[in-house]
Write a protein that holds these residues in place. Structure first.
Motif, mmCIF file in Angstrom:
data_model
loop_
_atom_site.group_PDB
_atom_site.id
_atom_site.type_symbol
_atom_site.label_atom_id
_atom_site.label_comp_id
_atom_site.label_asym_id
_atom_site.label_seq_id
_atom_site.Cartn_x
_atom_site.Cartn_y
_atom_site.Cartn_z
ATOM 1 N N GLU A 149 0.852 -1.188 0.000
ATOM 2 C CA GLU A 149 0.000 0.000 0.000
ATOM 3 C C GLU A 149 0.893 1.245 0.000
ATOM 4 O O GLU A 149 1.072 1.914 1.016
ATOM 5 N N PRO A 150 1.509 1.560 -1.142
ATOM 6 C CA PRO A 150 2.466 2.676 -1.184
ATOM 7 C C PRO A 150 1.790 4.019 -0.935
ATOM 8 O O PRO A 150 0.591 4.193 -1.188
ATOM 9 N N LEU A 151 2.570 4.947 -0.434
ATOM 10 C CA LEU A 151 2.068 6.297 -0.222
ATOM 11 C C LEU A 151 1.650 6.926 -1.547
ATOM 12 O O LEU A 151 0.633 7.623 -1.633
ATOM 13 N N VAL A 152 2.442 6.673 -2.595
ATOM 14 C CA VAL A 152 2.136 7.170 -3.942
ATOM 15 C C VAL A 152 1.939 5.967 -4.855
ATOM 16 O O VAL A 152 2.917 5.383 -5.343
ATOM 17 N N PRO A 153 0.700 5.537 -5.089
ATOM 18 C CA PRO A 153 0.459 4.363 -5.923
ATOM 19 C C PRO A 153 0.959 4.549 -7.347
ATOM 20 O O PRO A 153 0.791 5.620 -7.941
ATOM 21 N N ALA A 154 1.557 3.513 -7.903
ATOM 22 C CA ALA A 154 2.082 3.589 -9.274
ATOM 23 C C ALA A 154 0.974 3.806 -10.298
ATOM 24 O O ALA A 154 1.211 4.365 -11.367
ATOM 25 N N ARG A 155 -0.254 3.400 -9.947
ATOM 26 C CA ARG A 155 -1.360 3.553 -10.895
ATOM 27 C C ARG A 155 -1.648 5.020 -11.231
ATOM 28 O O ARG A 155 -2.271 5.308 -12.250
ATOM 29 N N LEU A 156 -1.198 5.923 -10.369
ATOM 30 C CA LEU A 156 -1.417 7.334 -10.654
ATOM 31 C C LEU A 156 -0.712 7.781 -11.931
ATOM 32 O O LEU A 156 -1.127 8.729 -12.588
ATOM 33 N N PHE A 157 0.377 7.115 -12.262
ATOM 34 C CA PHE A 157 1.176 7.520 -13.409
ATOM 35 C C PHE A 157 0.840 6.719 -14.661
ATOM 36 O O PHE A 157 1.586 6.743 -15.637
ATOM 37 N N ALA A 158 -0.295 6.011 -14.606
ATOM 38 C CA ALA A 158 -0.717 5.243 -15.773
ATOM 39 C C ALA A 158 -1.248 6.147 -16.876
ATOM 40 O O ALA A 158 -1.334 5.756 -18.022
ATOM 41 N N PRO A 165 -1.751 13.529 -14.156
ATOM 42 C CA PRO A 165 -0.974 13.957 -12.986
ATOM 43 C C PRO A 165 0.452 14.381 -13.329
ATOM 44 O O PRO A 165 0.974 15.338 -12.744
ATOM 45 N N LEU A 166 1.093 13.683 -14.273
ATOM 46 C CA LEU A 166 2.460 14.052 -14.651
ATOM 47 C C LEU A 166 2.498 15.435 -15.302
ATOM 48 O O LEU A 166 3.370 16.253 -15.000
ATOM 49 N N THR A 167 1.539 15.699 -16.195
ATOM 50 C CA THR A 167 1.459 17.018 -16.816
ATOM 51 C C THR A 167 1.216 18.095 -15.772
ATOM 52 O O THR A 167 1.847 19.160 -15.782
ATOM 53 N N ALA A 168 0.288 17.788 -14.847
ATOM 54 C CA ALA A 168 -0.030 18.765 -13.802
ATOM 55 C C ALA A 168 1.176 19.058 -12.923
ATOM 56 O O ALA A 168 1.412 20.208 -12.541
ATOM 57 N N MET A 169 1.962 18.035 -12.583
ATOM 58 C CA MET A 169 3.149 18.258 -11.747
ATOM 59 C C MET A 169 4.144 19.171 -12.450
ATOM 60 O O MET A 169 4.717 20.079 -11.841
ATOM 61 N N ALA A 208 -8.920 8.147 -9.684
ATOM 62 C CA ALA A 208 -9.959 7.494 -8.899
ATOM 63 C C ALA A 208 -10.230 8.279 -7.615
ATOM 64 O O ALA A 208 -9.325 8.911 -7.062
ATOM 65 N N PRO A 209 -11.477 8.258 -7.105
ATOM 66 C CA PRO A 209 -11.804 9.003 -5.882
ATOM 67 C C PRO A 209 -10.884 8.684 -4.701
ATOM 68 O O PRO A 209 -10.528 9.583 -3.934
ATOM 69 N N ASP A 210 -10.467 7.443 -4.551
ATOM 70 C CA ASP A 210 -9.627 7.061 -3.420
ATOM 71 C C ASP A 210 -8.210 7.625 -3.515
ATOM 72 O O ASP A 210 -7.460 7.585 -2.535
ATOM 73 N N ASP A 211 -7.840 8.120 -4.690
ATOM 74 C CA ASP A 211 -6.484 8.647 -4.886
ATOM 75 C C ASP A 211 -6.466 10.154 -5.108
ATOM 76 O O ASP A 211 -5.415 10.725 -5.404
ATOM 77 N N GLN A 212 -7.617 10.826 -4.961
ATOM 78 C CA GLN A 212 -7.667 12.256 -5.234
ATOM 79 C C GLN A 212 -6.772 13.048 -4.280
ATOM 80 O O GLN A 212 -6.135 14.025 -4.668
ATOM 81 N N GLY A 213 -6.720 12.630 -3.020
ATOM 82 C CA GLY A 213 -5.906 13.350 -2.047
ATOM 83 C C GLY A 213 -4.429 13.313 -2.376
ATOM 84 O O GLY A 213 -3.751 14.346 -2.377
ATOM 85 N N VAL A 214 -3.906 12.118 -2.668
ATOM 86 C CA VAL A 214 -2.477 12.014 -2.947
ATOM 87 C C VAL A 214 -2.136 12.662 -4.288
ATOM 88 O O VAL A 214 -1.051 13.229 -4.451
ATOM 89 N N ALA A 215 -3.067 12.600 -5.263
ATOM 90 C CA ALA A 215 -2.830 13.291 -6.532
ATOM 91 C C ALA A 215 -2.725 14.798 -6.298
ATOM 92 O O ALA A 215 -1.853 15.481 -6.856
#
Length: 457
Positions: free
Chosen positions: A244-253, A257-261, A378-385
């Motif tokens: 359960e990583p702090l920053v899930p790899a699925r965010l970069f699929a 998010p990469l463009t936004a960063m 995904a809603p569960d990852d909105q905070g970390v994104a």
């Protein structure tokens, strides 16, 4: 009502970041700060805020967005009360660090609440535009409000003003936002990842804030750099092995998010650095008072707020990437025009064409980059994104301002003489060039996509 509360939360974050600048001379005299240490009234906030944003974003996902919003608002109110009552430099610097942590919890909680309360598309874009307008206004109105409060009530008032607002935010958030569900026991908090990421990012921001003034080859700078690199490397190793990583790899699929960063880092390094150099120009070159300097930022505040609304409509018409390109093109033209208008005997009216173009571009880009940060997540990852994008916002700002100050010959609050104006102008032209490069980087994929569509037809 929920959108009003979320916009007010963003306004508080923006005001709190900027309102202290005008009060710094009075704070230094009142508490006996040395010239060397006074910067930490600002830097303590920046370091703590930048270091804890990623942790704050994941906490919103796992512990509850409403809970974190209320906790952060109460933290703001309590620390502001202590700040106004502070009698020593050390106490006030500690308070500013706590306020920075409060901001690192409130910002991603606010953004993730918008992303979960409003469906992706026009409704969310409209909400982000309103939220963005509040933030853009707060950054500029903070200078005006700070000047008025300091002259009327003294420096403690810039802290006391946050107390009732923070308390009201906590109550309103608890009553108006949907209740958080019970925490899922199956989802674990990545404590090792949180500690290494927070420690590494905090040290990195500390290095970027301290090194330009103290030197990059001092023992403190070298130690901070080594420890930051070690902790961030360890964080990467932990993330690869964690269930359960702090920053899930699925965010970069996907690219959002990469463009936004990338855009948030560039935005903070360029657009957000302009007020620093304009403050020097108004206050030092032309001798504006604190209140007059604040009034000079009213036009940029209003124009940036209008830009957020224009950006929201442009996204619907042209898409996020094209709108970001357009906003950056406006910003490039505005910064260039502003640089040409910065003269020792020029009037405020001469600055207006550049200010208007720059403000419109800034507001549009601000809205667009947060739409990109939340799109497809995904809603569960909105905070970390949100935490990822806001972390790059802080780090980009620290890097950008340090580089721009160096490019401008080290100009600062105590600089005077003919070199000051040349340095300010150099920094503004450098900002124009950097924004233009960002627009070009975003334009290339748009051009490639358009060519592919033409070829397929």
């Amino acid at each position: 009502m929920p959108l009003f509360i979320l916009a007010l939360g963003q306004l508080v974050i923006s005001l709190d970041y900027n309102i202290v600048y005008v009060a710094l001379p009075d704070i230094g005299a009142g508490l006996g700060f040395s010239d060397h240490d006074l910067q930490w009234v600002v830097s303590a906030y920046v370091v703590a805020n930048g270091g804890f944003l990623l942790l704050g974003g994941r906490a919103a996902d796992l512990l509850g967005r409403r809970r974190m919003f209320v906790l952060a608002a109460l933290l703001y109110a309590g620390s502001s009360l202590v700040g106004g009552l502070s009698q020593t430099p050390g106490a006030l610097v500690a308070v500013r660090a706590v306020q920075g942590i409060g901001g690192s919890l409130l910002f991603p909680a606010t953004l993730s609440l918008i992303s979960t309360l409003y469906a992706e598309g026009p409704a969310r874009n409209r909400a982000l535009a309103v939220w963005g307008a509040a933030g853009a206004g707060g950054l500029c109105f903070g200078s005006l409000l700070g000047g008025v409060l300091v002259e009327a009530f003294g420096w403690p008032s810039v802290f006391f003003v946050n107390v009732p607002v923070g308390a009201a935010l906590a109550v309103a958030g608890w009553l108006c936002f949907p209740a958080d569900g019970p925490r899922e026991r199956a989802r674990r908090f990545d404590a090792a990842g949180a500690l290494t990421a927070t420690g590494g990012i905090t040290l990195l921001v500390f290095l970027l804030v301290r090194a330009p003034a103290e030197g990059w080859d001092t023992p403190a700078s070298l130690t901070s750099a080594a420890l930051a690199a070690a902790l961030l490397t360890l964080f990467a190793v932990i993330e690869r092995r964690s269930r359960e990583p702090l920053v899930p790899a699925r965010l970069f699929a996907h690219r959002g998010p990469l463009t936004a960063m990338g855009v948030t880092a560039l935005f903070s390094a360029t657009f957000s650095s302009v007020p620093y150099f304009l403050t020097l120009y108004f206050h030092t070159v032309h001798g504006y008072s604190a209140v007059a300097t604040g009034l000079a930022f009213l036009v940029p505040a209003v124009v940036a707020a209008v830009g957020t609304q224009v950006g929201e409509r442009a996204v619907a018409a042209f898409g996020v990437r094209r709108m970001l390109v357009g906003g950056m093109v406006l910003g490039t033209a505005g910064a260039g025009a502003l640089g040409l208008a910065l003269t020792s005997d020029g009037s405020y009216a001469q600055l207006l064409p550049g200010i208007v173009l720059l403000g419109l571009g800034q507001g549009a880009a601000w809205t667009g980059m947060w739409i990109a940060a939340t799109a497809g997540v995904a809603p569960d990852d909105q905070g970390v994104a949100s935490g990822l994008a806001s972390t790059t916002l802080q780090v980009g700002g620290a890097v950008g301002l340090a580089v721009l100050v160096a490019a401008a010959g080290g100009v600062g609050q105590n600089t005077s003489g003919p070199g000051l104006l040349d340095g300010i102008r150099t920094a503004v032209f450098a900002i124009a060039g950097a924004i233009g490069c960002g627009a070009l980087a975003l334009l290339i994929p748009v051009a490639v996509l358009a060519r592919r569509r033409t070829t397929s037809v």
